[in-house]
Each structure stands twice: as structure tokens, then as C-alpha cells.
Design a protein around this motif. Structure first.
Motif, PDB file in Angstrom:
ATOM      1  N   ARG A  62      12.060 -23.948 -38.235  1.00 41.82           N
ATOM      2  CA  ARG A  62      13.238 -24.198 -39.071  1.00 41.82           C
ATOM      3  C   ARG A  62      14.457 -24.443 -38.207  1.00 41.82           C
ATOM      4  O   ARG A  62      14.463 -24.127 -37.020  1.00 41.82           O
ATOM      5  N   MET A  63      15.506 -24.997 -38.816  1.00 43.03           N
ATOM      6  CA  MET A  63      16.746 -25.219 -38.083  1.00 43.03           C
ATOM      7  C   MET A  63      17.368 -23.867 -37.729  1.00 43.03           C
ATOM      8  O   MET A  63      17.581 -23.032 -38.609  1.00 43.03           O
ATOM      9  N   VAL A  68      23.173 -23.994 -34.402  1.00 44.93           N
ATOM     10  CA  VAL A  68      23.904 -25.140 -34.954  1.00 44.93           C
ATOM     11  C   VAL A  68      25.354 -24.762 -35.225  1.00 44.93           C
ATOM     12  O   VAL A  68      26.271 -25.553 -34.993  1.00 44.93           O
ATOM     13  N   VAL A 105      22.647 -31.755 -32.401  1.00 43.78           N
ATOM     14  CA  VAL A 105      21.667 -31.054 -33.240  1.00 43.78           C
ATOM     15  C   VAL A 105      20.286 -31.678 -33.043  1.00 43.78           C
ATOM     16  O   VAL A 105      19.281 -30.975 -33.000  1.00 43.78           O
ATOM     17  N   LYS A 106      20.223 -33.003 -32.904  1.00 43.99           N
ATOM     18  CA  LYS A 106      18.935 -33.661 -32.667  1.00 43.99           C
ATOM     19  C   LYS A 106      18.333 -33.258 -31.329  1.00 43.99           C
ATOM     20  O   LYS A 106      17.115 -33.273 -31.170  1.00 43.99           O
ATOM     21  N   ILE A 110      14.155 -30.371 -33.638  1.00 47.27           N
ATOM     22  CA  ILE A 110      13.625 -29.726 -34.824  1.00 47.27           C
ATOM     23  C   ILE A 110      12.767 -30.763 -35.538  1.00 47.27           C
ATOM     24  O   ILE A 110      13.286 -31.728 -36.077  1.00 47.27           O
ATOM     25  N   TYR A 113      12.780 -32.768 -39.822  1.00 45.56           N
ATOM     26  CA  TYR A 113      14.014 -32.508 -40.558  1.00 45.56           C
ATOM     27  C   TYR A 113      14.928 -33.711 -40.432  1.00 45.56           C
ATOM     28  O   TYR A 113      15.043 -34.317 -39.374  1.00 45.56           O
ATOM     29  N   ILE A 115      18.828 -34.774 -40.555  1.00 44.64           N
ATOM     30  CA  ILE A 115      20.100 -34.108 -40.321  1.00 44.64           C
ATOM     31  C   ILE A 115      21.207 -34.929 -40.959  1.00 44.64           C
ATOM     32  O   ILE A 115      21.329 -36.130 -40.709  1.00 44.64           O
ATOM     33  N   ALA A 162      20.243 -29.606 -42.913  1.00 47.62           N
ATOM     34  CA  ALA A 162      18.908 -29.908 -42.416  1.00 47.62           C
ATOM     35  C   ALA A 162      17.981 -29.947 -43.631  1.00 47.62           C
ATOM     36  O   ALA A 162      17.760 -28.930 -44.277  1.00 47.62           O
ATOM     37  N   TYR A 164      14.268 -30.827 -45.038  1.00 53.56           N
ATOM     38  CA  TYR A 164      12.879 -30.974 -44.593  1.00 53.56           C
ATOM     39  C   TYR A 164      12.270 -32.230 -45.184  1.00 53.56           C
ATOM     40  O   TYR A 164      12.410 -32.509 -46.372  1.00 53.56           O
TER      41      TYR A 164
END
Length: 166
Positions: A62-63, A68, A105-106, A110, A113, A115, A162, A164
Motif C-alpha cells: 500500500r501507499m 508521502v 511519489v512514483k 508502489i 496504484y 497517483i 493513491a 488502486y
């Protein structure tokens, strides 16, 4: 008429699961194809790519919301700490900050997901503001992180969602 019906019933569509004449079941096959331009068709046949379904209904990872949130805090603080509010500048800066946050974040890698990043920058002039959002999502797998920043002349709010992707 009956021969045509028998012929059609023996043939099955691509990617369908059915029985052959021998009684064995066929395996399903997925193919991917693309066209570069709508008006341009290539005479060369493209190779069909076969892939198997993963049947994965939930994320393996999970994120990480605290990580983050730290990214949001770091980016907003570094970009807005010493700035004064200007209209044209804030329009360009929101796009820049969104791109920087999304890239960072990328980098967390993850899998599966999507973003989505939203950034709001406004002038502090004694007013109040409420920002709300509504999303249709899976509460078990989807999540978000948010951070607010304020200095003497402006405020900034960044939110990273995020979602899924099965």
C-alpha cells in the motif's frame, strides 16, 4: 441452414473458453495491439502478445502515507518558504509542485496504484477557505495524504491520492 448452424456452433470466438471437438477445454488468450495513427495502417502484421491474468484483487504494497506526507511537507516548504503571493507565479507554481510531488511519489515504486496530485496556492488576506473533495473509491485499498503550508503572504495545500488499479 442446419450445416451453417453446426459450422458456427463448432467455431468459438478468440479469447473465449470453450470445448474443442476432442472434448478438451481451450485456454484463454489475451492479445494487445496498437495503431500509431488512425489514418495510417501498417501492412506488416504485428505480433500478438500473450499475457496471463494475475487474479490479484488487492495490493501487495500500500501507499506509505507517512512517507508521502513527508514528501508533501518537503516540497511545499522548499518551494513556498520565502515566496510572496503573485497571481501569475502561483498559477505556474501549482503545476510545477504537482509534477515534482507526483515524480517523487512514483519513485517510491508502489505497484498498481494511480497517483493523483492536487495543489492549491492562495493569498493570505484574512479570509477563510475550505477545500473538500469527494471520490468514488475502494476504502480498503485506496488512500490519500495531505499537507498544509502557510507563510506570511500565502498558503499552500497539497493532496496526493493513491487509487488502486486492478
Amino acid at each position: 441452414m442446419s450445416e451453417v448452424f453446426k459450422d458456427k456452433s463448432q467455431r468459438r470466438g478468440h479469447g473465449a473458453r470453450g470445448k474443442e471437438a476432442t472434448g478438451r477445454t481451450k485456454d484463454s488468450i489475451s492479445t494487445v495491439s496498437c495503431i500509431d495513427e488512425l489514418a495510417h495502417h501498417d501492412d506488416n502484421a504485428r505480433m500478438a502478445i500473450t499475457t496471463e491474468n494475475t487474479f490479484q484483487l488487492g495490493p501487495n504494497k500500500r501507499m506509505p502515507v507517512p512517507a508521502v506526507t513527508d514528501i508533501l511537507k518537503d516540497v511545499l516548504t522548499s518551494y513556498l518558504q520565502e515566496e510572496k503571493y503573485e497571481v501569475e507565479w502561483s498559477q505556474k507554481m501549482t503545476k510545477t509542485i504537482c509534477e515534482v510531488i507526483r515524480a517523487r511519489v512514483k519513485e517510491l515504486m508502489i505497484p498498481r496504484y494511480k497517483i493523483v496530485v492536487l495543489v492549491h496556492i492562495g493569498q493570505l488576506a484574512g479570509q477563510s477557505m475550505q477545500i473538500s473533495s469527494r471520490c468514488l473509491w475502494d476504502a480498503a485499498n485506496d488512500t490519500f495524504a495531505s499537507f498544509s503550508f502557510k507563510n506570511s503572504s500565502l498558503y499552500g495545500v497539497a493532496t496526493a491520492y493513491a487509487v488502486y488499479y486492478e
